[in-house]
Design a protein around this motif. Structure first.
Motif, PDB file in Angstrom:
ATOM      1  N   SER A 303     -21.529   5.123  -4.813  1.00 59.75           N
ATOM      2  CA  SER A 303     -20.508   6.143  -5.042  1.00 59.75           C
ATOM      3  C   SER A 303     -19.376   5.621  -5.911  1.00 59.75           C
ATOM      4  N   SER A 304     -18.618   6.559  -6.473  1.00 61.70           N
ATOM      5  CA  SER A 304     -17.573   6.208  -7.429  1.00 61.70           C
ATOM      6  C   SER A 304     -16.348   5.575  -6.778  1.00 61.70           C
ATOM      7  N   ASP A 305     -16.267   5.565  -5.448  1.00 60.31           N
ATOM      8  CA  ASP A 305     -15.066   5.001  -4.815  1.00 60.31           C
ATOM      9  C   ASP A 305     -15.143   3.488  -4.648  1.00 60.31           C
ATOM     10  N   PHE A 306     -16.155   2.852  -5.253  1.00 55.01           N
ATOM     11  CA  PHE A 306     -16.233   1.396  -5.203  1.00 55.01           C
ATOM     12  C   PHE A 306     -15.477   0.776  -6.373  1.00 55.01           C
ATOM     13  N   VAL A 307     -14.819  -0.335  -6.082  1.00 52.93           N
ATOM     14  CA  VAL A 307     -14.262  -1.204  -7.118  1.00 52.93           C
ATOM     15  C   VAL A 307     -14.889  -2.578  -6.935  1.00 52.93           C
ATOM     16  N   TYR A 308     -14.850  -3.376  -8.001  1.00 51.21           N
ATOM     17  CA  TYR A 308     -15.516  -4.677  -7.995  1.00 51.21           C
ATOM     18  C   TYR A 308     -14.479  -5.762  -8.260  1.00 51.21           C
ATOM     19  N   ARG A 309     -14.263  -6.577  -7.239  1.00 54.43           N
ATOM     20  CA  ARG A 309     -13.283  -7.650  -7.342  1.00 54.43           C
ATOM     21  C   ARG A 309     -14.036  -8.956  -7.643  1.00 54.43           C
ATOM     22  N   VAL A 310     -13.752  -9.497  -8.811  1.00 58.72           N
ATOM     23  CA  VAL A 310     -14.390 -10.748  -9.212  1.00 58.72           C
ATOM     24  C   VAL A 310     -13.624 -11.898  -8.576  1.00 58.72           C
ATOM     25  N   GLN A 328     -14.932   1.614 -11.148  1.00 60.65           N
ATOM     26  CA  GLN A 328     -16.107   2.437 -11.393  1.00 60.65           C
ATOM     27  C   GLN A 328     -15.657   3.893 -11.486  1.00 60.65           C
ATOM     28  N   GLU A 329     -16.023   4.560 -12.546  1.00 55.17           N
ATOM     29  CA  GLU A 329     -15.488   5.888 -12.825  1.00 55.17           C
ATOM     30  C   GLU A 329     -16.319   7.027 -12.253  1.00 55.17           C
ATOM     31  N   GLN A 336     -26.661   0.256 -13.325  1.00 51.71           N
ATOM     32  CA  GLN A 336     -25.529   0.164 -14.237  1.00 51.71           C
ATOM     33  C   GLN A 336     -25.074  -1.293 -14.306  1.00 51.71           C
ATOM     34  N   THR A 337     -24.845  -1.776 -15.534  1.00 52.35           N
ATOM     35  CA  THR A 337     -24.391  -3.148 -15.730  1.00 52.35           C
ATOM     36  C   THR A 337     -22.884  -3.168 -15.980  1.00 52.35           C
ATOM     37  N   LYS A 338     -22.191  -4.062 -15.297  1.00 50.66           N
ATOM     38  CA  LYS A 338     -20.755  -4.214 -15.475  1.00 50.66           C
ATOM     39  C   LYS A 338     -20.429  -5.657 -15.846  1.00 50.66           C
ATOM     40  N   GLN A 339     -19.225  -5.840 -16.405  1.00 47.73           N
ATOM     41  CA  GLN A 339     -18.872  -7.169 -16.912  1.00 47.73           C
ATOM     42  C   GLN A 339     -17.376  -7.417 -16.759  1.00 47.73           C
ATOM     43  N   TYR A 340     -17.054  -8.675 -16.533  1.00 47.93           N
ATOM     44  CA  TYR A 340     -15.660  -9.135 -16.506  1.00 47.93           C
ATOM     45  C   TYR A 340     -15.587 -10.409 -17.345  1.00 47.93           C
ATOM     46  N   ARG A 355     -17.234  -8.975  -5.199  1.00 49.36           N
ATOM     47  CA  ARG A 355     -17.013  -8.309  -3.924  1.00 49.36           C
ATOM     48  C   ARG A 355     -16.820  -6.811  -4.189  1.00 49.36           C
ATOM     49  N   ALA A 356     -17.781  -6.009  -3.735  1.00 53.19           N
ATOM     50  CA  ALA A 356     -17.708  -4.556  -3.914  1.00 53.19           C
ATOM     51  C   ALA A 356     -17.014  -3.951  -2.694  1.00 53.19           C
ATOM     52  N   GLN A 357     -15.992  -3.141  -2.933  1.00 47.78           N
ATOM     53  CA  GLN A 357     -15.194  -2.585  -1.838  1.00 47.78           C
ATOM     54  C   GLN A 357     -14.927  -1.110  -2.093  1.00 47.78           C
ATOM     55  N   ASP A 358     -15.104  -0.276  -1.022  1.00 42.86           N
ATOM     56  CA  ASP A 358     -14.846   1.157  -1.180  1.00 42.86           C
ATOM     57  C   ASP A 358     -13.417   1.488  -0.745  1.00 42.86           C
ATOM     58  N   GLU A 359     -13.074   2.775  -0.832  1.00 44.23           N
ATOM     59  CA  GLU A 359     -11.705   3.196  -0.551  1.00 44.23           C
ATOM     60  C   GLU A 359     -11.304   2.996   0.910  1.00 44.23           C
ATOM     61  N   SER A 360     -12.302   2.897   1.806  1.00 44.48           N
ATOM     62  CA  SER A 360     -12.008   2.692   3.225  1.00 44.48           C
ATOM     63  C   SER A 360     -11.865   1.223   3.587  1.00 44.48           C
ATOM     64  N   GLY A 361     -12.051   0.350   2.618  1.00 42.50           N
ATOM     65  CA  GLY A 361     -11.938  -1.077   2.880  1.00 42.50           C
ATOM     66  C   GLY A 361     -13.251  -1.743   3.243  1.00 42.50           C
ATOM     67  N   ASN A 362     -14.348  -0.979   3.315  1.00 43.60           N
ATOM     68  CA  ASN A 362     -15.659  -1.570   3.572  1.00 43.60           C
ATOM     69  C   ASN A 362     -16.084  -2.392   2.363  1.00 43.60           C
ATOM     70  N   ALA A 363     -16.637  -3.557   2.598  1.00 43.88           N
ATOM     71  CA  ALA A 363     -16.958  -4.435   1.475  1.00 43.88           C
ATOM     72  C   ALA A 363     -18.211  -5.253   1.742  1.00 43.88           C
ATOM     73  N   VAL A 364     -18.924  -5.537   0.673  1.00 45.02           N
ATOM     74  CA  VAL A 364     -20.051  -6.471   0.703  1.00 45.02           C
ATOM     75  C   VAL A 364     -19.891  -7.399  -0.497  1.00 45.02           C
ATOM     76  N   THR A 365     -20.390  -8.610  -0.362  1.00 47.61           N
ATOM     77  CA  THR A 365     -20.175  -9.634  -1.390  1.00 47.61           C
ATOM     78  C   THR A 365     -21.509 -10.136  -1.906  1.00 47.61           C
ATOM     79  N   SER A 366     -21.573 -10.345  -3.204  1.00 50.30           N
ATOM     80  CA  SER A 366     -22.795 -10.828  -3.827  1.00 50.30           C
ATOM     81  C   SER A 366     -22.974 -12.318  -3.597  1.00 50.30           C
TER      82      SER A 366
END
Length: 464
Positions: A303-310, A328-329, A336-340, A355-366
């Motif tokens: 979903s679009s509410d994820f952000v990716y924290r490097v 993520q828009e 989808q490929t993303k880059q930093y 670390r992918a995190q949604d708006e509720s604070g749920n997160a998983v890490t690569s």
């Protein structure tokens, strides 16, 4: 020799109420049951209990019926008729679970108990029949005798059914005998990011009409994500696609012929995060610092509410720290490929992860990916900067091998105005700073000397 583990497991079975309260008196051939708590020879009131095991014992009659021994219209307690039943060699465990276990295993249905014509205290009644379930057979654990070198380390379907009938909850090893579906598992689908295959083991002739896959997302309530007609399922697997990023729990339900729905007690956990994390050094500046591109793949369904924290770790130890964020828009429909891009990275070893995190604070890490920006010589030193220095002189230091580095500063007449000693780990970029606010304006010389490296001298101008 007698197998110790088999004996222990047998006694654990007795500890789970696999015991009886029956007694037999040879002098008058009377049998009874209950607890003589007062030791006065009288069993009355609440003492007249056969226990959870004994309440399910039945005698097979000539007409094929199985009246329970606690049915006092058939077997008065105490009575000679009850005594005859206890030595009849025709006692059975008349309960649903045990009977189903007997159908799966060896021997008659319901399962036969040990009730020889010569009553044996401690052996009669509270054991499966020795001859019906011989040594090494699937249900031999709870027979009254164990032979030399005999090994029985599985409860068997009958014992599983008996403890189920007595009210115990079953573990996975026993549940398999009493469910249409058991042993649910999940695995990745090769070549399909964000897809999972749910598989299970199914009893023969389960007669299931529909399968339902439920998903729990980051501890929320279960929701149905797929329902399939059983006739359209090939084997015992179902694939669920485009799950997106998340921490999941999966369970399987099924609809039976009568319309009832059952749920597998097995719940399987899995995590989907970004994959294919990669690091590439794309450029080096005139001072030897590198530009690192970090890339990763986002699975479809995210979903679009994820952000990716490097996050980055310097060297091989220490904590990961955030260095940047990528947004993520829109929802991800295809991979989808993303880059930093991390610029001006001091030579040394780094690890990056996402670390992918949604708006509720749920997160998983690569998983992390290492990258090493090389340098010449034994020690790399960048700085001091800024130069000229007004208050604080900073520099970056990387050593090829772990060592102690001495930092000294001298003025133009050779006086030492500063000295410090730092422990530097191999390939671990280290930031150092020197307080120059109390020094007079002028030219200074910074000297770095390591235990295993050639000393370096750098010119520094202080302006106050």
């Amino acid at each position: 020799m007698i197998d110790f583990t088999s004996v222990v497991l047998h006694e654990i079975g007795h500890g789970l109420n696999y015991i009886d309260t029956f007694n037999y008196t040879p002098s008058n051939e009377r049998g009874g049951y209950g607890f003589d708590f007062n030791d006065d020879g009288q069993i009355t009131g609440n003492e007249r209990s056969a226990g959870p095991f004994g309440r399910r014992l039945a005698k097979k009659q000539s007409d094929g019926k199985f009246p329970l021994l606690t049915n006092e219209s058939q077997f008065f307690n105490p009575s000679q008729k009850l005594g005859d039943a206890l030595i009849s060699d025709s006692l059975f465990f008349g309960a649903e679970g045990a009977s189903r276990g007997a159908e799966i295993g060896d021997g008659p249905t319901p399962p036969k108990m040990y009730a020889p014509s010569n009553f044996q205290d401690g052996s009669s009644i509270a054991h499966l029949d020795e001859e019906t379930y011989p040594p090494e057979s699937p249900n031999a654990l709870m027979t009254p005798r164990i032979g030399t070198a005999e090994t029985n380390r599985q409860p068997g379907a009958i014992l599983c059914g008996q403890i189920r009938d007595m009210g115990w909850l079953l573990g996975a090893g026993c549940r398999q005998y009493f469910q249409e579906v058991f042993a649910v598992s999940v695995r990745k689908v090769e070549g399909k990011s964000g897809s999972r295959m749910i598989s299970w083991i199914e009893q023969d002739n389960a007669n299931i009409q529909e399968y339902i896959v439920d998903r729990q997302y980051f501890g929320e309530s279960f929701e149905e994500i797929r329902r399939v007609d059983a006739s359209k399922v090939s084997g015992t697997t179902l694939t669920v696609e485009d799950l997106g990023i998340g921490a999941f729990v999966f369970r399987l339900r099924w609809v039976k012929e009568d319309g009832s729905v059952e749920t597998s007690p097995e719940q399987v956990r899995d995590t989907i995060t970004v994959r294919d994390v990669g690091t590439t050094i794309t450029d080096r500046d005139e001072q030897g610092r590198g530009t690192v591109d970090v890339s990763w793949t986002v699975p479809p369904g995210t979903s679009s509410d994820f952000v990716y924290r490097v996050e980055r770790r310097e060297g091989e130890e220490g904590a990961f720290r955030p260095v940047g964020t990528v947004l993520q828009e829109s929802d991800v429909r295809d991979e989808q490929t993303k880059q930093y891009t991390a610029e001006r990275q001091t030579p040394g070893r780094y690890e990056y992860r996402v670390r992918a995190q949604d708006e509720s604070g749920n997160a998983v890490t690569s998983t992390s990916r290492a990258v090493e920006i090389g340098f010449e010589g034994d020690v790399y030193a960048l700085g001091p900067y800024p130069n000229p220095v007004r208050e604080t002189a900073s520099f970056d230091l990387t050593a090829r091998e772990s060592q102690s580095v001495t930092v000294e500063v001298y003025n133009t007449i050779g006086e030492r105005v500063y000295r410090d000693q730092r422990e530097v780990r191999a390939q671990d970029p280290t930031f150092l700073s020197i307080d120059a606010s109390q020094w007079a304006s002028g030219v200074y010389f910074l000297r770095l000397q390591g235990e295993a490296s050639v000393g370096q001298t750098k010119k520094m101008i202080v302006v106050q």
